[in-house]
Design a protein around this motif. Structure first.
Motif, PDB file in Angstrom:
ATOM      1  N   ASP A   1      11.423 -16.347  -1.115  1.00 47.92           N
ATOM      2  CA  ASP A   1      10.028 -16.804   0.134  1.00 47.92           C
ATOM      3  C   ASP A   1      11.127 -16.933   0.736  1.00 47.92           C
ATOM      4  O   ASP A   1      11.647 -16.604   2.137  1.00 47.92           O
ATOM      5  CB  ASP A   1      10.232 -18.599  -0.362  1.00 47.92           C
ATOM      6  CG  ASP A   1       9.172 -18.591  -0.986  1.00 47.92           C
ATOM      7  OD1 ASP A   1       8.750 -17.569  -1.863  1.00 47.92           O
ATOM      8  OD2 ASP A   1       9.100 -19.936  -2.140  1.00 47.92           O
ATOM      9  N   GLY A   2      13.210 -16.922   0.682  1.00 47.24           N
ATOM     10  CA  GLY A   2      13.932 -17.062   2.248  1.00 47.24           C
ATOM     11  C   GLY A   2      13.953 -16.076   2.593  1.00 47.24           C
ATOM     12  O   GLY A   2      13.984 -15.497   4.462  1.00 47.24           O
ATOM     13  N   SER A   3      13.419 -14.549   2.248  1.00 49.71           N
ATOM     14  CA  SER A   3      12.709 -13.465   2.792  1.00 49.71           C
ATOM     15  C   SER A   3      12.215 -13.253   3.878  1.00 49.71           C
ATOM     16  O   SER A   3      12.192 -12.040   4.863  1.00 49.71           O
ATOM     17  CB  SER A   3      13.575 -11.840   2.299  1.00 49.71           C
ATOM     18  OG  SER A   3      11.930 -12.704   0.892  1.00 49.71           O
ATOM     19  N   LEU A   4      11.152 -14.240   3.680  1.00 51.76           N
ATOM     20  CA  LEU A   4      10.485 -13.998   4.891  1.00 51.76           C
ATOM     21  C   LEU A   4      10.762 -15.007   6.323  1.00 51.76           C
ATOM     22  O   LEU A   4      10.056 -14.811   6.567  1.00 51.76           O
ATOM     23  CB  LEU A   4       9.474 -14.768   4.232  1.00 51.76           C
ATOM     24  CG  LEU A   4       8.042 -14.352   2.957  1.00 51.76           C
ATOM     25  CD1 LEU A   4       7.731 -14.999   2.345  1.00 51.76           C
ATOM     26  CD2 LEU A   4       7.848 -12.976   3.507  1.00 51.76           C
ATOM     27  N   ASN A   5      11.764 -15.650   6.195  1.00 54.74           N
ATOM     28  CA  ASN A   5      12.335 -16.564   7.531  1.00 54.74           C
ATOM     29  C   ASN A   5      12.288 -15.277   8.135  1.00 54.74           C
ATOM     30  O   ASN A   5      12.748 -14.483   8.192  1.00 54.74           O
ATOM     31  CB  ASN A   5      13.421 -17.074   6.962  1.00 54.74           C
ATOM     32  CG  ASN A   5      13.529 -18.506   6.251  1.00 54.74           C
ATOM     33  OD1 ASN A   5      12.063 -18.793   5.674  1.00 54.74           O
ATOM     34  ND2 ASN A   5      14.522 -18.888   5.217  1.00 54.74           N
ATOM     35  N   GLY A   6      11.682 -15.924   9.598  1.00 55.18           N
ATOM     36  CA  GLY A   6      11.768 -15.296  10.588  1.00 55.18           C
ATOM     37  C   GLY A   6      11.459 -14.110  11.093  1.00 55.18           C
ATOM     38  O   GLY A   6      11.909 -13.056  12.330  1.00 55.18           O
ATOM     39  N   LYS A   7      10.482 -13.995  10.208  1.00 54.00           N
ATOM     40  CA  LYS A   7       9.281 -13.046   9.964  1.00 54.00           C
ATOM     41  C   LYS A   7       7.948 -13.347  10.816  1.00 54.00           C
ATOM     42  O   LYS A   7       7.651 -14.853  10.712  1.00 54.00           O
ATOM     43  CB  LYS A   7       9.009 -11.976   8.623  1.00 54.00           C
ATOM     44  CG  LYS A   7      10.137 -11.049   8.517  1.00 54.00           C
ATOM     45  CD  LYS A   7      11.159 -10.316   9.339  1.00 54.00           C
ATOM     46  CE  LYS A   7      12.175 -10.074   8.264  1.00 54.00           C
ATOM     47  NZ  LYS A   7      12.479  -8.776   8.969  1.00 54.00           N
TER      48      LYS A   7
ATOM     49  N   ILE B   1       2.551 -19.328  -1.306  1.00 56.54           N
ATOM     50  CA  ILE B   1       2.636 -19.009  -0.394  1.00 56.54           C
ATOM     51  C   ILE B   1       1.527 -19.636   1.013  1.00 56.54           C
ATOM     52  O   ILE B   1       1.982 -19.899   1.888  1.00 56.54           O
ATOM     53  CB  ILE B   1       1.860 -17.435  -0.615  1.00 56.54           C
ATOM     54  CG1 ILE B   1       2.093 -16.425  -0.493  1.00 56.54           C
ATOM     55  CG2 ILE B   1       1.485 -16.947   1.763  1.00 56.54           C
ATOM     56  CD1 ILE B   1       2.353 -15.123  -1.029  1.00 56.54           C
ATOM     57  N   ASP B   2       0.154 -20.632   0.622  1.00 61.17           N
ATOM     58  CA  ASP B   2      -0.185 -21.184   0.977  1.00 61.17           C
ATOM     59  C   ASP B   2       0.765 -22.813   1.517  1.00 61.17           C
ATOM     60  O   ASP B   2       0.509 -23.401   2.680  1.00 61.17           O
ATOM     61  CB  ASP B   2      -1.603 -21.653   0.714  1.00 61.17           C
ATOM     62  CG  ASP B   2      -2.263 -20.870   0.423  1.00 61.17           C
ATOM     63  OD1 ASP B   2      -2.594 -20.232   0.935  1.00 61.17           O
ATOM     64  OD2 ASP B   2      -3.331 -21.448  -0.641  1.00 61.17           O
ATOM     65  N   ALA B   3       1.809 -23.331   0.675  1.00 57.32           N
ATOM     66  CA  ALA B   3       2.491 -24.149   1.501  1.00 57.32           C
ATOM     67  C   ALA B   3       3.585 -23.229   2.570  1.00 57.32           C
ATOM     68  O   ALA B   3       3.996 -24.264   3.221  1.00 57.32           O
ATOM     69  CB  ALA B   3       3.537 -25.134  -0.247  1.00 57.32           C
ATOM     70  N   LEU B   4       3.786 -22.220   2.258  1.00 61.52           N
ATOM     71  CA  LEU B   4       4.357 -21.713   3.002  1.00 61.52           C
ATOM     72  C   LEU B   4       3.908 -21.750   4.094  1.00 61.52           C
ATOM     73  O   LEU B   4       4.556 -21.493   5.525  1.00 61.52           O
ATOM     74  CB  LEU B   4       5.239 -20.568   3.040  1.00 61.52           C
ATOM     75  CG  LEU B   4       5.997 -19.975   1.705  1.00 61.52           C
ATOM     76  CD1 LEU B   4       6.307 -18.760   1.324  1.00 61.52           C
ATOM     77  CD2 LEU B   4       7.171 -20.975   2.087  1.00 61.52           C
ATOM     78  N   ILE B   5       3.290 -21.095   4.901  1.00 56.94           N
ATOM     79  CA  ILE B   5       1.963 -21.139   5.968  1.00 56.94           C
ATOM     80  C   ILE B   5       2.170 -22.536   6.200  1.00 56.94           C
ATOM     81  O   ILE B   5       2.293 -22.605   7.650  1.00 56.94           O
ATOM     82  CB  ILE B   5       0.524 -21.067   5.770  1.00 56.94           C
ATOM     83  CG1 ILE B   5       0.938 -19.413   5.274  1.00 56.94           C
ATOM     84  CG2 ILE B   5      -0.067 -20.462   6.075  1.00 56.94           C
ATOM     85  CD1 ILE B   5      -0.814 -18.299   4.089  1.00 56.94           C
TER      86      ILE B   5
END
Length: 250
Positions: free
Chosen positions: A119-125, A139-143
């Motif tokens: 998940d951390g690799s999605l930060n700032g993207k 992923i729904d939680a991240l969104i």
């Protein structure tokens, strides 16, 4: 007059009286479902024709944006959606038998060295998604936690919009089904420009799901469970999947 004719006529009348037109809606999501009238139609459209046709019914399949399709089927304007996760519409009537599986892939520009590494690799993207889609619990939680990082496209051409933005550098990542994304990238002639940067999680079951507002839904779902087993046992299920270069998921 042949003495058997009245019996034949009565049987035909009974058959017609029990037949129905089952209305199915979804957004275009090939190879699961193509545009109406396309050849091939998408394997889920093929499954629906086989399963419901064997019971004397026919289907009316049309496309619309996914969020609208779910809402209108929920309201009882149409019967079923295809290509649903249970998380997409948990109040719908779902069969026991799935119609395939799906895994999310992270599509990137071919010259991008980024690869999914948790998940951390999605930060700032800047990440492209489609409005109304479920991408699985994680992923729904991240969104939900980082809404500004996720750009939701709408409309029947939402995925095409996302890949165009990715190709133009307006997005860093597009999240999409591995099979659907690969098919769309190829169709758009972008296979040299856009590639998968990794996949997330285990395959998730996909379903046809029917309206919670219609009394007929349970009957249709019972037909799906019975018909899917028969398709598999007869070999017809794999025959259909082979047209799309796919294999039975069980």
């Amino acid at each position: 007059m042949n003495k058997f004719t009245p019996l034949i006529i009565l049987s035909l009348v009974s058959f017609l009286a029990n037949s129905a037109t089952i209305t199915i809606r979804s957004d275009e999501w090939f190879p699961m479902n193509a545009a109406p009238g396309a050849t091939p139609a998408g394997y889920m459209v093929d499954f629906a024709n086989e399963v419901f046709g064997a019971a004397g019914h026919q289907i009316e399949y049309k496309t619309m944006p996914w969020e609208r399709a779910v809402n209108q089927v929920r309201d009882g304007k149409f019967d079923c959606v295809i290509g649903a996760y249970t998380d997409d519409a948990p109040d719908f009537i779902f069969p026991k038998e799935s119609w395939g599986t799906d895994v999310s892939s992270f599509y990137i520009k071919a010259d991008d060295s980024w690869r999914f590494n948790g998940d951390g690799s999605l930060n700032g993207k800047k990440i492209g998604i489609i409005s109304g889609y479920s991408y699985g619990d994680k992923i729904d939680a991240l969104i939900k936690a980082n809404p500004s990082s996720y750009k939701a496209a709408t409309g029947n051409d939402a995925l095409e919009k996302n890949f165009k933005k990715l190709n133009a550098g307006r997005l860093d990542i597009v999240i999409e089904s591995q099979a659907v994304g690969a098919a769309k990238v190829s169709e758009m002639g972008l296979s040299a420009n856009i590639v998968s940067g990794g996949e997330d999680g285990n395959p998730t079951p996909l379903f046809i799901a029917c309206s919670p507002s219609k009394a007929s839904s349970q009957e249709y779902i019972n037909l799906v469970d019975k018909g899917t087993k028969q398709l598999r046992e007869s070999g017809k299920l794999q025959q259909i999947l082979s047209v799309y270069g796919l294999k039975d998921w069980k």
